[in-house]
Motif scaffolding. Structure first.
Motif, short mmCIF file in Angstrom:
data_model
loop_
_atom_site.label_atom_id
_atom_site.label_comp_id
_atom_site.label_asym_id
_atom_site.label_seq_id
_atom_site.Cartn_x
_atom_site.Cartn_y
_atom_site.Cartn_z
N GLY A 97 -3.17 -3.53 -5.03
CA GLY A 97 -3.03 -4.52 -6.09
C GLY A 97 -3.95 -4.23 -7.26
O GLY A 97 -4.67 -3.22 -7.30
N PHE A 98 -3.93 -5.13 -8.23
CA PHE A 98 -4.65 -4.91 -9.48
C PHE A 98 -6.17 -4.89 -9.27
O PHE A 98 -6.88 -4.12 -9.92
CB PHE A 98 -4.27 -5.99 -10.50
CG PHE A 98 -4.68 -5.66 -11.89
CD1 PHE A 98 -4.09 -4.60 -12.57
CD2 PHE A 98 -5.66 -6.39 -12.54
CE1 PHE A 98 -4.48 -4.28 -13.87
CE2 PHE A 98 -6.05 -6.09 -13.83
CZ PHE A 98 -5.45 -5.03 -14.50
N PHE A 107 -7.14 -1.60 -7.91
CA PHE A 107 -7.01 -0.61 -8.98
C PHE A 107 -8.22 -0.64 -9.91
O PHE A 107 -8.76 0.41 -10.28
CB PHE A 107 -5.73 -0.89 -9.77
CG PHE A 107 -5.60 -0.10 -11.04
CD1 PHE A 107 -5.27 1.25 -11.01
CD2 PHE A 107 -5.82 -0.71 -12.27
CE1 PHE A 107 -5.17 1.98 -12.19
CE2 PHE A 107 -5.71 0.01 -13.44
CZ PHE A 107 -5.38 1.35 -13.40
N ILE A 156 7.56 -1.96 -8.78
CA ILE A 156 6.72 -3.07 -9.24
C ILE A 156 7.55 -4.07 -10.03
O ILE A 156 7.37 -5.29 -9.91
CB ILE A 156 5.55 -2.53 -10.08
CG1 ILE A 156 4.63 -1.68 -9.22
CG2 ILE A 156 4.77 -3.67 -10.73
CD1 ILE A 156 3.52 -0.98 -10.00
N LEU A 185 1.44 -6.33 -7.52
CA LEU A 185 0.24 -6.30 -8.35
C LEU A 185 -0.84 -7.23 -7.82
O LEU A 185 -2.02 -7.09 -8.17
CB LEU A 185 0.58 -6.67 -9.79
CG LEU A 185 1.52 -5.69 -10.53
CD1 LEU A 185 1.83 -6.22 -11.92
CD2 LEU A 185 0.88 -4.31 -10.63
N GLY A 191 -0.56 -5.84 -3.13
CA GLY A 191 -0.38 -4.46 -2.74
C GLY A 191 0.59 -4.30 -1.58
O GLY A 191 1.21 -5.28 -1.13
N TYR A 218 7.19 2.33 -10.96
CA TYR A 218 7.36 1.28 -11.97
C TYR A 218 8.53 0.37 -11.61
O TYR A 218 8.43 -0.87 -11.71
CB TYR A 218 7.57 1.90 -13.34
CG TYR A 218 8.16 0.93 -14.36
CD1 TYR A 218 7.36 -0.05 -14.95
CD2 TYR A 218 9.50 1.00 -14.71
CE1 TYR A 218 7.89 -0.94 -15.86
CE2 TYR A 218 10.04 0.12 -15.62
CZ TYR A 218 9.24 -0.85 -16.20
OH TYR A 218 9.78 -1.74 -17.09
N TRP A 254 -4.79 6.80 -8.71
CA TRP A 254 -4.96 5.47 -9.29
C TRP A 254 -3.70 4.62 -9.11
O TRP A 254 -3.78 3.43 -8.84
CB TRP A 254 -5.33 5.58 -10.77
CG TRP A 254 -6.60 6.32 -10.96
CD1 TRP A 254 -7.87 5.87 -10.70
CD2 TRP A 254 -6.76 7.67 -11.42
NE1 TRP A 254 -8.79 6.84 -10.98
CE2 TRP A 254 -8.15 7.96 -11.43
CE3 TRP A 254 -5.87 8.65 -11.84
CZ2 TRP A 254 -8.66 9.19 -11.83
CZ3 TRP A 254 -6.38 9.89 -12.24
CH2 TRP A 254 -7.75 10.15 -12.23
N LEU A 255 -2.54 5.24 -9.27
CA LEU A 255 -1.29 4.51 -9.04
C LEU A 255 -1.15 4.14 -7.58
O LEU A 255 -0.64 3.06 -7.25
CB LEU A 255 -0.11 5.37 -9.50
CG LEU A 255 1.28 4.71 -9.47
CD1 LEU A 255 1.29 3.45 -10.34
CD2 LEU A 255 2.34 5.69 -9.95
N CYS A 314 -3.60 3.43 -5.63
CA CYS A 314 -4.49 2.26 -5.46
C CYS A 314 -3.83 1.00 -5.99
O CYS A 314 -3.94 -0.08 -5.38
CB CYS A 314 -5.81 2.50 -6.18
SG CYS A 314 -6.88 3.72 -5.39
N LEU A 315 -3.14 1.10 -7.14
CA LEU A 315 -2.50 -0.07 -7.72
C LEU A 315 -1.42 -0.62 -6.80
O LEU A 315 -1.38 -1.83 -6.53
CB LEU A 315 -1.89 0.30 -9.07
CG LEU A 315 -1.10 -0.81 -9.79
CD1 LEU A 315 -2.03 -1.98 -10.13
CD2 LEU A 315 -0.43 -0.26 -11.06
#
Length: 244
Positions: free
Chosen positions: A206-207, A210, A166, A173, A176, A163, A198-199, A201-202
């Motif tokens: 990027g979004f 994700f 980011i 986001l 990536g 977090y 999943w995190l 992948c984010l």
């Protein structure tokens, strides 16, 4: 952890072969193999895989119970709760017993030899200590399950670091990063990855990446639910759905 995951997959397929074996010799062979796999899984000390394997066996008993009628539902639900605890405790006992045996065999006790030298009316004590180095890769850096539960075995710290990464670079986001673990390691101790698919992948894709990963996840989850509700009497379909 990787070995434990592969063992869990092997256990699930082994139980499937065992349930479908058509002669005693095959059933005996798969039963022996299953015991070996479970014992090896215990020696990995991977709590997540051990508990999930217990949940799998609990689910097998649950579906076996409800196939006999609705009155068996409560007993089946109890199996889902009890078996993970029983397997975890049994695996922990086996792991500690093996660890104690190996420690006694390969790690010599610290020996101290005291030598007294008398010099000018004073006594000096010199101690020679034999120390055995332990390979850091052989250590299991985890506390009790109750203590680690509050941080999910330090995973919450890793996710907080992601977090912060980011927050400091919002462009993650959009585009990536090629190596999420390496970048997030600037905010925490060095890590290989973010310990959450999943995190990962984010931060890695990027979004958009994700969202695609979440779409695949929801489709797979829905299909597994359909199989478990409508086709749970088919051992292959049920067990693969439980594995996923």
């Amino acid at each position: 952890n990787i070995a434990a995951c592969m063992l869990m997959v092997s256990i699930i397929f082994c139980t499937t072969f065992l349930s479908q074996a058509n002669c005693r010799s095959k059933k005996f062979g798969f039963a022996v193999l299953l015991i070996v796999l479970l014992g090896t899984l215990a020696l990995t000390n991977c709590r997540t895989a051990i508990i999930l394997t217990g949940c799998y066996f609990g689910a097998i008993l649950f579906f076996a119970a409800i196939n006999r009628g609705e009155k068996w539902f409560a007993l089946g639900a109890l199996a889902v709760l009890v078996l993970p605890v029983m397997l975890y405790m049994s695996a922990g006992y086996l792991y500690r017993a093996n660890e104690d045996t190996l420690t006694a065999k390969y790690v010599p006790q610290t020996s101290v030899q005291s030598v007294y030298e008398h010099t000018e009316g004073t006594t000096e004590r010199q101690a020679a200590t034999d120390e055995t180095e332990i390979d850091p890769m052989m250590e299991a850096p985890q506390d009790s399950i109750l203590k680690d539960l509050g941080t999910l075995n330090s995973r919450l710290y890793i996710w907080k670091a992601a977090y912060l990464a980011i927050r400091d670079m919002p462009s993650i986001l959009y585009w990536g990063l090629p190596d999420p673990g390496e970048y997030v390691s600037h905010y925490i101790t060095p890590i290989a990855h973010l310990h959450n698919a999943w995190l990962q992948c984010l931060v890695g894709m990027g979004f958009v990446g994700f969202l695609i990963a979440m779409l695949f996840t929801l489709i797979t989850f829905w299909n597994c639910l359909v199989i478990l509700i409508k086709h749970h009497q088919d051992a292959w379909k049920r067990n693969v759905a439980l594995l996923v």
